[in-house]
Design a protein around this motif. Structure first.
Motif, PDB file in Angstrom:
ATOM      1  N   UNK A   1      99.144  15.973   7.774  1.00  0.00           N
ATOM      2  CA  UNK A   1      98.685  17.369   7.650  1.00  0.00           C
ATOM      3  C   UNK A   1      97.614  17.521   6.570  1.00  0.00           C
ATOM      4  N   UNK A   2      97.798  16.840   5.449  1.00  0.00           N
ATOM      5  CA  UNK A   2      96.813  16.929   4.374  1.00  0.00           C
ATOM      6  C   UNK A   2      95.463  16.353   4.798  1.00  0.00           C
ATOM      7  N   UNK A   3      95.479  15.384   5.701  1.00  0.00           N
ATOM      8  CA  UNK A   3      94.235  14.774   6.169  1.00  0.00           C
ATOM      9  C   UNK A   3      93.467  15.774   7.037  1.00  0.00           C
ATOM     10  N   UNK A   4      94.171  16.564   7.832  1.00  0.00           N
ATOM     11  CA  UNK A   4      93.507  17.598   8.637  1.00  0.00           C
ATOM     12  C   UNK A   4      92.784  18.570   7.715  1.00  0.00           C
ATOM     13  N   UNK A   5      93.472  19.030   6.689  1.00  0.00           N
ATOM     14  CA  UNK A   5      92.854  19.954   5.734  1.00  0.00           C
ATOM     15  C   UNK A   5      91.638  19.315   5.073  1.00  0.00           C
ATOM     16  N   UNK A   6      91.753  18.062   4.656  1.00  0.00           N
ATOM     17  CA  UNK A   6      90.643  17.367   4.002  1.00  0.00           C
ATOM     18  C   UNK A   6      89.435  17.268   4.926  1.00  0.00           C
ATOM     19  N   UNK A   7      89.661  16.941   6.184  1.00  0.00           N
ATOM     20  CA  UNK A   7      88.552  16.838   7.139  1.00  0.00           C
ATOM     21  C   UNK A   7      87.884  18.197   7.315  1.00  0.00           C
ATOM     22  N   UNK A   8      88.677  19.238   7.393  1.00  0.00           N
ATOM     23  CA  UNK A   8      88.095  20.573   7.530  1.00  0.00           C
ATOM     24  C   UNK A   8      87.228  20.925   6.329  1.00  0.00           C
TER      25      UNK A   8
ATOM     26  N   UNK B   1      83.904  19.421   8.142  1.00  0.00           N
ATOM     27  CA  UNK B   1      83.530  20.588   8.959  1.00  0.00           C
ATOM     28  C   UNK B   1      82.803  21.662   8.150  1.00  0.00           C
ATOM     29  N   UNK B   2      83.368  22.082   7.025  1.00  0.00           N
ATOM     30  CA  UNK B   2      82.733  23.164   6.257  1.00  0.00           C
ATOM     31  C   UNK B   2      81.318  22.815   5.804  1.00  0.00           C
ATOM     32  N   UNK B   3      81.047  21.603   5.321  1.00  0.00           N
ATOM     33  CA  UNK B   3      79.659  21.299   4.937  1.00  0.00           C
ATOM     34  C   UNK B   3      78.663  21.365   6.101  1.00  0.00           C
TER      35      UNK B   3
ATOM     36  N   UNK C   1      80.274  30.471   5.519  1.00  0.00           N
ATOM     37  CA  UNK C   1      80.357  31.712   6.303  1.00  0.00           C
ATOM     38  C   UNK C   1      80.798  31.440   7.746  1.00  0.00           C
ATOM     39  N   UNK C   2      80.176  30.477   8.410  1.00  0.00           N
ATOM     40  CA  UNK C   2      80.558  30.161   9.786  1.00  0.00           C
ATOM     41  C   UNK C   2      81.935  29.500   9.831  1.00  0.00           C
ATOM     42  N   UNK C   3      82.245  28.662   8.861  1.00  0.00           N
ATOM     43  CA  UNK C   3      83.563  28.032   8.786  1.00  0.00           C
ATOM     44  C   UNK C   3      84.661  29.085   8.692  1.00  0.00           C
ATOM     45  N   UNK C   4      84.463  30.075   7.823  1.00  0.00           N
ATOM     46  CA  UNK C   4      85.457  31.146   7.683  1.00  0.00           C
ATOM     47  C   UNK C   4      85.566  31.975   8.958  1.00  0.00           C
TER      48      UNK C   4
ATOM     49  N   UNK D   1      85.770  16.528  16.477  1.00  0.00           N
ATOM     50  CA  UNK D   1      85.396  15.941  15.185  1.00  0.00           C
ATOM     51  C   UNK D   1      86.623  15.825  14.293  1.00  0.00           C
ATOM     52  N   UNK D   2      87.424  16.869  14.237  1.00  0.00           N
ATOM     53  CA  UNK D   2      88.629  16.833  13.408  1.00  0.00           C
ATOM     54  C   UNK D   2      89.584  15.752  13.914  1.00  0.00           C
ATOM     55  N   UNK D   3      89.810  15.717  15.206  1.00  0.00           N
ATOM     56  CA  UNK D   3      90.756  14.758  15.787  1.00  0.00           C
ATOM     57  C   UNK D   3      90.357  13.323  15.445  1.00  0.00           C
ATOM     58  N   UNK D   4      89.111  12.963  15.712  1.00  0.00           N
ATOM     59  CA  UNK D   4      88.689  11.574  15.475  1.00  0.00           C
ATOM     60  C   UNK D   4      88.554  11.260  13.992  1.00  0.00           C
TER      61      UNK D   4
END
Length: 167
Positions: free
Chosen positions: A28-35, A39-41, A46-49, A75-78
């Motif tokens: 679970x922590x890895x999903x958050x880290x990837x996001x 993803x956010x960068x 703004x778009x991420x939120x 992207x998150x999955x892989x």
């Protein structure tokens, strides 16, 4: 504040080498880290939120839905799969760091783990490139306008993921 996770456990095990019997708390922590780190960068804060909010309220539609389903989710999955295969056999506890050895299996060597992780990263990279092209063809105001706060992340249109985290 709890972080909204943009994939479910079953999403991760459907198209990757990760098995369905993995303890969800292990990644679970890895999903958050990837996001946060991948993803956010790319999207900018703004778009991420906006994606997080619409996902949480089940209101993703049109280009936002395509953005999520066709690009963000893969992207998150892989990316999570790539990171997890590297850390999967390690356990950090009060007594130190331990490496788990299966009773009825054979531990693979580092080069095999690296190969599997890179294979998953390559898939994430392919989706990142497609995402960047997609973002150039649609009009998403959250992507093209200034961020709300000075500390918000501006979209990185040259983001490269290959080789690990981009910090």
């Amino acid at each position: 504040m709890a972080t909204t996770l943009l994939i479910k456990a079953e999403d991760l095990t459907k198209g990757t080498p990760l098995g369905g019997n993995i303890d969800v708390s292990k990644y679970l922590h890895v999903i958050k880290e990837v996001q946060v780190f991948v993803i956010e960068p790319i999207l900018g804060t703004k778009l991420y939120k906006k994606i997080l909010s619409d996902y949480l309220s089940n209101a993703l539609d049109n280009d936002y839905k395509a953005l999520y389903e066709d690009y963000i989710k893969p992207i998150i999955i892989y990316s999570v799969a790539a990171e997890y295969v590297i850390i999967a056999s390690y356990n950090v506890a009060n007594g130190g760091i331990f490496k788990h050895q299966p009773e009825n299996g054979e531990a693979v060597n580092k080069s095999e783990v690296d190969y599997l992780a890179q294979n998953q990263r390559n898939k994430a990279d392919a989706y990142i490139k497609r995402l960047q092209k997609f973002l150039c063809t649609v009009n998403l105001p959250e992507y093209t306008t200034a961020q709300e706060e000075n500390y918000d992340i501006t979209p990185d249109r040259s983001f490269r993921y290959t080789g690990g985290w981009n910090l």
